[in-house]
Write a protein that holds these residues in place. Structure first.
Motif, short mmCIF file in Angstrom:
data_model
loop_
_atom_site.label_atom_id
_atom_site.label_comp_id
_atom_site.label_asym_id
_atom_site.label_seq_id
_atom_site.Cartn_x
_atom_site.Cartn_y
_atom_site.Cartn_z
N MET A 143 1.07 -1.75 -0.21
CA MET A 143 0.06 0.15 0.48
C MET A 143 0.82 1.58 -0.03
SD MET A 143 -1.61 -0.58 4.04
CE MET A 143 -2.66 0.65 3.39
N LYS A 144 0.46 1.76 0.08
CA LYS A 144 0.85 3.45 -0.95
C LYS A 144 0.56 4.25 1.39
CE LYS A 144 0.81 4.24 -5.48
NZ LYS A 144 0.42 4.55 -6.87
N ILE A 145 1.43 4.79 1.29
CA ILE A 145 1.64 5.27 2.62
C ILE A 145 2.34 6.35 2.77
CG2 ILE A 145 1.45 3.41 4.32
CD1 ILE A 145 4.17 3.50 4.67
N LEU A 146 2.19 7.21 3.11
CA LEU A 146 2.53 8.48 3.90
C LEU A 146 4.08 8.35 4.68
CD1 LEU A 146 2.42 12.04 2.85
CD2 LEU A 146 1.24 12.27 4.61
N ARG A 147 5.51 8.80 4.51
CA ARG A 147 6.36 8.45 5.16
C ARG A 147 7.40 9.70 5.56
NH1 ARG A 147 9.55 2.96 3.89
NH2 ARG A 147 7.71 2.05 5.74
N GLN A 148 7.30 10.58 6.33
CA GLN A 148 8.03 11.65 6.92
C GLN A 148 7.76 12.48 5.57
OE1 GLN A 148 12.51 10.45 6.20
NE2 GLN A 148 12.54 9.24 8.48
N GLY A 149 6.23 12.89 5.47
CA GLY A 149 5.94 13.61 4.00
C GLY A 149 5.82 13.43 2.83
N GLU A 150 6.72 12.13 2.52
CA GLU A 150 6.21 12.16 0.49
C GLU A 150 5.58 10.73 1.43
OE1 GLU A 150 10.27 10.96 -0.01
OE2 GLU A 150 10.80 13.84 0.45
N ASP A 151 5.33 10.06 -0.14
CA ASP A 151 4.38 8.65 -0.50
C ASP A 151 5.77 8.45 -0.76
OD1 ASP A 151 2.16 9.97 -0.18
OD2 ASP A 151 1.81 11.20 -2.79
N SER A 152 5.44 6.93 0.04
CA SER A 152 6.20 5.98 -0.58
C SER A 152 5.20 4.09 -0.62
CB SER A 152 7.22 5.35 0.47
OG SER A 152 6.88 5.82 2.12
N TYR A 153 5.88 3.46 -1.03
CA TYR A 153 5.03 2.06 -1.21
C TYR A 153 5.66 1.42 -0.14
CZ TYR A 153 3.98 -2.71 -3.09
OH TYR A 153 3.69 -3.32 -3.39
N TYR A 154 4.56 0.62 0.67
CA TYR A 154 4.82 -0.11 1.75
C TYR A 154 4.58 -2.13 1.28
CZ TYR A 154 5.34 -1.71 7.09
OH TYR A 154 5.54 -2.17 8.25
N ALA A 155 5.40 -2.33 1.79
CA ALA A 155 5.41 -4.11 1.28
C ALA A 155 4.10 -4.84 2.07
CB ALA A 155 7.23 -4.25 0.95
N LEU A 156 3.31 -5.43 2.18
CA LEU A 156 2.58 -6.31 2.79
C LEU A 156 2.90 -8.07 2.34
CD1 LEU A 156 -0.67 -4.57 2.70
CD2 LEU A 156 1.01 -4.35 4.76
N LEU A 157 2.70 -8.57 1.60
CA LEU A 157 2.99 -9.82 0.63
C LEU A 157 3.92 -9.49 0.18
CD1 LEU A 157 -0.64 -11.21 1.88
CD2 LEU A 157 1.55 -11.24 3.55
N ASP A 158 5.23 -10.77 0.14
CA ASP A 158 5.48 -10.53 -1.02
C ASP A 158 5.78 -11.96 -2.17
OD1 ASP A 158 7.52 -8.16 -0.33
OD2 ASP A 158 8.38 -9.67 1.29
N ALA A 159 5.75 -11.40 -2.67
CA ALA A 159 6.00 -12.74 -4.36
C ALA A 159 6.83 -13.19 -3.97
CB ALA A 159 5.79 -12.35 -5.67
N GLY A 160 6.65 -14.85 -3.99
CA GLY A 160 7.91 -16.17 -3.58
C GLY A 160 7.27 -16.67 -2.52
N MET A 161 6.22 -15.73 -1.83
CA MET A 161 6.22 -16.88 -0.40
C MET A 161 5.24 -17.92 -0.59
SD MET A 161 4.31 -13.78 1.50
CE MET A 161 5.15 -14.01 3.18
N ASN A 162 5.09 -19.09 0.38
CA ASN A 162 4.54 -19.54 -0.05
C ASN A 162 2.54 -19.17 0.22
OD1 ASN A 162 5.31 -22.42 -0.47
ND2 ASN A 162 6.48 -22.18 1.27
N TRP A 163 1.79 -19.34 -0.44
CA TRP A 163 0.49 -18.69 0.21
C TRP A 163 -0.20 -18.96 0.90
CZ3 TRP A 163 -3.78 -21.35 0.62
CH2 TRP A 163 -3.84 -22.84 0.17
N TYR A 164 0.40 -20.14 1.23
CA TYR A 164 -0.35 -20.28 2.69
C TYR A 164 0.40 -20.14 4.36
CZ TYR A 164 2.77 -24.36 2.07
OH TYR A 164 4.61 -24.64 1.11
N GLU A 165 1.32 -19.18 3.64
CA GLU A 165 2.19 -18.96 4.92
C GLU A 165 2.23 -17.06 4.84
OE1 GLU A 165 5.64 -22.60 4.78
OE2 GLU A 165 6.26 -20.01 4.15
N ALA A 166 0.74 -17.23 4.29
CA ALA A 166 1.58 -15.57 3.34
C ALA A 166 0.54 -14.80 4.77
CB ALA A 166 1.01 -14.58 2.00
N GLU A 167 1.08 -13.67 5.64
CA GLU A 167 -0.14 -13.61 6.38
C GLU A 167 1.24 -12.23 7.00
OE1 GLU A 167 -2.64 -14.67 9.97
OE2 GLU A 167 -1.03 -15.98 9.45
N GLN A 168 0.19 -11.23 7.72
CA GLN A 168 0.48 -9.98 7.73
C GLN A 168 -0.39 -8.92 8.73
OE1 GLN A 168 2.88 -7.56 9.49
NE2 GLN A 168 3.68 -7.06 6.74
#
Length: 422
Positions: A316-341
């Motif tokens: 998701m896009k978040i505001l970090r130190q006054g600037e828009d940035s992308y924050y990773a929640l779930l990464d491709a390459g992980m097992n879908w059944y272990e994907a949790e955040q």
């Protein structure tokens, strides 16, 4: 995952419905060995069977179980994985048993034999990490494996599962790169069929995306084991699979150990290295566990996107130190059944959360808007929980936590299931 502390074994366990195998290493970067039931021999296959002695509570497993049944001293119990998946109570010698408990008993006994042999050889008899591998992973087998692991009460929290396809990838990851400049191919013979795994690398992506194409061919054994017919049949399969660009070839399964391969082996050996054996999957499981504990330099350069893997980056896009940035929640390459955040965040205004989905292979991205109906318009503190309920089903749960002294929590919970392309 971090390194293991102390002298503990890293174990790869190939849990097959007919035979099982155990491979191990003594460190994250150590050589992988396969456990043999006879010292100095290469007797790797442990029959996945139990035998209950008549009129007693004594259970035997593996080769001893087969011997006991042949001598008509007990009841042979086969198809342990299949019965555990069915979930139906099993009646043996007029007693009822939980099939998952029987599978756990086999696993516990076989690991116990392996650890005892290691202790006698002057090595560690403690498991620091365990990777179980089996032909494929789905909801049912994952549930069974989870119960089995719980039942054997291992003194480690580092227990994971991977498919045969990923074990092939993990094995290749630790082989010289010249063996997989061109796509390596694995032929696995089992029960009158040959399963083929072909590993492809997309070198246009960063990291390099690895996929494995799976196919299956009928390979019935002719009466009287007619060598020429078997050779001709396998030649047809090998020509179809390796007719184009093809790298090293691996022949797994006892059927490939005969003298019947003449023309087919000659064809496969033209410009390729050909390897024969039957312990690649257990070794691959051990290599996979080593990678989880300490990612190798090669492992940093590649990402495996098999059937069980999430193929979309979710953030998701978040505001970090006054600037828009992308924050990773779930990464491709992980097992879908272990994907949790789970995380907490502040929503400054409005009642919408926006998730960003980015497909790894195509690079396409899209936004998913989650409308939190009834959320007060002022600043809100929210709890966000993401998990995968299937290969393509993302489940999102949002809770309103209020905003300190300024606004009490409403107790509202929003849930939404999102189909993602995978």
């Amino acid at each position: 995952m971090g390194f293991l502390s102390g002298e503990k074994l890293i174990v790869g366990y190939d849990l097959g419905n007919d035979f099982s195998q155990i491979s191990f290493a003594v460190s994250e970067n150590g050589e992988t060995e396969t456990f043999s039931q006879v010292a100095g021999a290469e007797i790797y296959n442990i029959p996945t069977v139990l035998c209950k002695k008549y009129g007693t509570s004594q259970w035997l497993y593996g080769r001893e179980a087969l011997r006991c049944a042949e001598e008509e001293q007990g009841i042979l119990v086969e198809n342990l994985i299949g019965m555990a998946l069915d979930g139906e109570t099993v009646v043996i010698d007029r007693e009822s048993f939980d099939p998952v408990a029987l599978l756990a008993l086999f696993l516990k006994r076989s690991l116990g034999m392996f650890l005892q042999a290691n202790s006698q050889a002057g090595r560690s008899d403690k498991i620091g990490a365990l990777m179980l591998t089996c032909p494929m992973l789905d909801h049912e087998i994952l549930e069974v494996l989870g119960c089995v692991v719980e039942g054997i009460r291992l003194k480690t929290g580092k227990v994971f599962f991977q498919s045969y396809a990923e074990s092939f990838y993990s094995y290749m990851l630790r082989q010289p790169k010249e063996l997989w400049i061109n796509p390596p191919v694995l032929f696995h013979y089992r029960k009158n069929k040959i399963k083929v795994y072909r590993m492809e690398c997309n070198r246009r992506t960063t990291p390099i995306v690895v996929s494995i194409e799976e196919s299956e061919y009928d390979f019935p054994v002719p009466e009287n084991d007619q060598d020429e017919e078997m050779d001709r049949n396998f030649m047809n399969i090998a020509s179809e699979v390796c007719g184009g660009s093809c790298g090293s070839v691996f022949l797994i399964g006892d059927r490939f150990g005969g003298e019947w391969m003449k023309d087919s082996l000659r064809f496969l050996c033209k410009g390729r290295r050909v390897f024969q054996g039957n312990n690649l999957f257990s070794k691959g499981a051990c290599c996979g566990m080593q990678e989880r504990l300490a990612v190798s330099q090669t492992g940093e350069e590649y990402v495996f996107l098999g059937r069980e893997k999430l193929k979309t980056n979710i953030g998701m896009k978040i505001l970090r130190q006054g600037e828009d940035s992308y924050y990773a929640l779930l990464d491709a390459g992980m097992n879908w059944y272990e994907a949790e955040q789970t995380l907490e965040l502040y929503l400054q205004e409005g009642n919408e959360l926006i998730l960003t989905l980015i497909q790894v292979i195509s690079g396409k991205s899209k936004e998913i808007r989650l409308v939190l109906e009834g959320l007060p318009g002022s600043t809100s503190r929210l709890s966000l929980h993401l998990s995968m309920k299937g290969e393509t089903c993302l489940e999102v749960e949002v809770k309103d936590l209020g905003f300190g002294e300024f606004r009490a929590a409403t107790g509202r919970v929003w849930k939404e299931s999102i189909e993602i392309e995978n």
